[in-house]
Design an enzyme around this catalytic site. Structure first.
Site, PDB file in Angstrom:
ATOM      1  N   LYS A 113     -26.934  87.540 -12.078  1.00 15.68           N
ATOM      2  CA  LYS A 113     -28.360  87.663 -12.382  1.00 15.68           C
ATOM      3  C   LYS A 113     -28.775  89.128 -12.375  1.00 15.68           C
ATOM      4  O   LYS A 113     -29.547  89.566 -13.221  1.00 15.68           O
ATOM      5  CB  LYS A 113     -29.195  86.857 -11.383  1.00 15.68           C
ATOM      6  CG  LYS A 113     -29.055  85.344 -11.585  1.00 15.68           C
ATOM      7  CD  LYS A 113     -30.396  84.634 -11.465  1.00 15.68           C
ATOM      8  CE  LYS A 113     -30.320  83.191 -11.927  1.00 15.68           C
ATOM      9  NZ  LYS A 113     -29.634  82.298 -10.981  1.00 15.68           N
ATOM     10  N   LYS A 192     -20.282  79.325 -20.706  1.00 12.96           N
ATOM     11  CA  LYS A 192     -20.764  78.209 -19.891  1.00 12.96           C
ATOM     12  C   LYS A 192     -22.184  77.810 -20.329  1.00 12.96           C
ATOM     13  O   LYS A 192     -23.037  78.677 -20.544  1.00 12.96           O
ATOM     14  CB  LYS A 192     -20.800  78.654 -18.423  1.00 12.96           C
ATOM     15  CG  LYS A 192     -21.348  77.619 -17.483  1.00 12.96           C
ATOM     16  CD  LYS A 192     -21.591  78.218 -16.097  1.00 12.96           C
ATOM     17  CE  LYS A 192     -23.037  78.631 -15.949  1.00 12.96           C
ATOM     18  NZ  LYS A 192     -23.666  78.392 -14.672  1.00 12.96           N
ATOM     19  N   LYS A 195     -29.088  77.503 -19.002  1.00  7.87           N
ATOM     20  CA  LYS A 195     -30.391  77.862 -19.526  1.00  7.87           C
ATOM     21  C   LYS A 195     -30.517  79.371 -19.658  1.00  7.87           C
ATOM     22  O   LYS A 195     -31.094  79.866 -20.615  1.00  7.87           O
ATOM     23  CB  LYS A 195     -31.471  77.320 -18.583  1.00  7.87           C
ATOM     24  CG  LYS A 195     -32.812  77.264 -19.220  1.00  7.87           C
ATOM     25  CD  LYS A 195     -33.876  76.914 -18.206  1.00  7.87           C
ATOM     26  CE  LYS A 195     -35.133  77.688 -18.466  1.00  7.87           C
ATOM     27  NZ  LYS A 195     -35.293  78.881 -17.651  1.00  7.87           N
TER      28      LYS A 195
END
Ligand code: TRP
Length: 326
Positions: A113, A192, A195
């Protein structure tokens, strides 16, 4: 025979997709027949990345409807929204003290992230501690998760082992349940399905949206009159999710036989996905229009979960010494 307590949660961070379904939801729905099942929507976790309150409310409710429509049975499973059992945040605080910073700094999902440009807050950093609390509060023995969550499970085990060592036997050490064939579900770009990669195929979307997504699944440039690869083919992998072993073998043969056109296979796949989820669409519409009923189920689930959680939390409070009155 001991029925293992199986437990898992899912983030209501957007519309649920095939990765969620095959990685977790479908398996959970199957486990309710054979095991003691605890299933929850992790809205506390979702606020580490969602800051729009209306969106969080809607996503949470929709995720509950999706799960129930797809077959989660509240008479067989305990199903609730994480924030309806706020004790989990108290346990998080206790667990913070047996969690090393280094362990959290090594978490892939945190590092990913940050690499993607998220400004990390403390919530995102301590995400795995809250996840450990989710599992340990209810004595989860086995946790079905996608491959991407394996490390989070290891962190949970590490925290629990250290807690038990420091304060005395308190928690059950959980195991992860990762199925090899559904380990990693690719999105339309081959990474993968997630979202945050914007590569998802949603479980419930309009048919034209579904068609557009399936048609844009990445494929290689092998000419029509040559045999096609299956091993690294995203199209083959996504299609296989819907096939039994025999049909998968047949698809493999079709890929190996010169003449196969990717475009045609994609058109078939659109119909297969649409028809697979079609029986659940009506049920889902009904649930979306019956908030009273869905909320009632979730609140009842939370009460059941809380009564299980209470005894683990009481023991943890006592073992660290919060019971000063005694
Ligand atoms: N981190 C998990 C995911 O993103 C969701 C989750 C939160 C979870 N708490 C959990 C999964 C407890 C299993 C058990 O998929």
């Amino acid at each position: 025979m001991h029925r293992k307590r199986i437990l898992s949660g899912i983030q209501p961070s957007g519309n649920l997709h095939l990765g969620n379904y095959f990685g977790m939801m479908k398996r959970m729905i199957e486990y309710q027949e054979t095991n003691e099942l605890f299933c929850f929507l992790v809205n506390y976790h979702a606020i580490t990345t969602i800051t729009n309150s209306e969106l969080l409310r809607q996503n949470t409710f929709k995720a509950a409807c999706d799960f129930l429509a797809l077959g989660l049975d509240p008479d067989k499973a305990i199903f609730w929204v994480q924030s309806d059992v706020p004790e989990v945040t108290e346990l998080t605080w206790l667990l913070n003290n047996t969690t090393s910073i280094g362990l959290l700094e090594r978490a892939h999902s945190y590092k990913d992230k940050i690499a993607k440009g998220f400004r990390p807050n403390h919530g995102l950093f301590s995400y795995p501690v809250l996840m450990a609390a989710d599992i340990l509060l209810f004595g989860g023995e086995a946790v079905p998760v996608g491959k991407d969550q394996k490390q989070h499970l290891e962190i949970t085990r590490d925290i629990a082992i250290r807690f038990n060592k420091t304060f005395g036997e308190t928690f059950i050490i959980p195991e992860s349940l990762i199925e090899n064939d559904t380990g990693l579900i690719p999105g339309i770009d081959g990474q993968k399905m997630s979202k945050s990669y914007k590569n998802t195929i949603e479980i419930f979307c309009e048919k034209d949206v579904l068609a557009k997504k399936v048609m844009s699944i990445i494929t290689d440039k092998t000419p029509i009159d040559e045999p096609k690869e299956t091993e690294n083919s995203t199209l083959f992998q996504v299609y296989s999710l819907f096939l039994n072993d025999e049909d998968k073998k047949e698809l493999e043969d079709r890929f190996r036989t010169p003449g196969l056109e990717y475009g045609k296979v994609k058109k078939e796949l659109i119909e297969i996905i649409w028809n697979y989820f079609n029986p659940y669409r009506i049920k889902r519409e009904e649930l979306l229009n019956d908030k009273f009923y869905v909320v009632k189920i979730l609140k009842e689930g939370a009460e059941k979960a809380r009564s299980v959680g209470k005894s683990f939390l009481e023991l943890a409070r006592k073992n660290v010494g919060l019971n000063y009155q005694e």
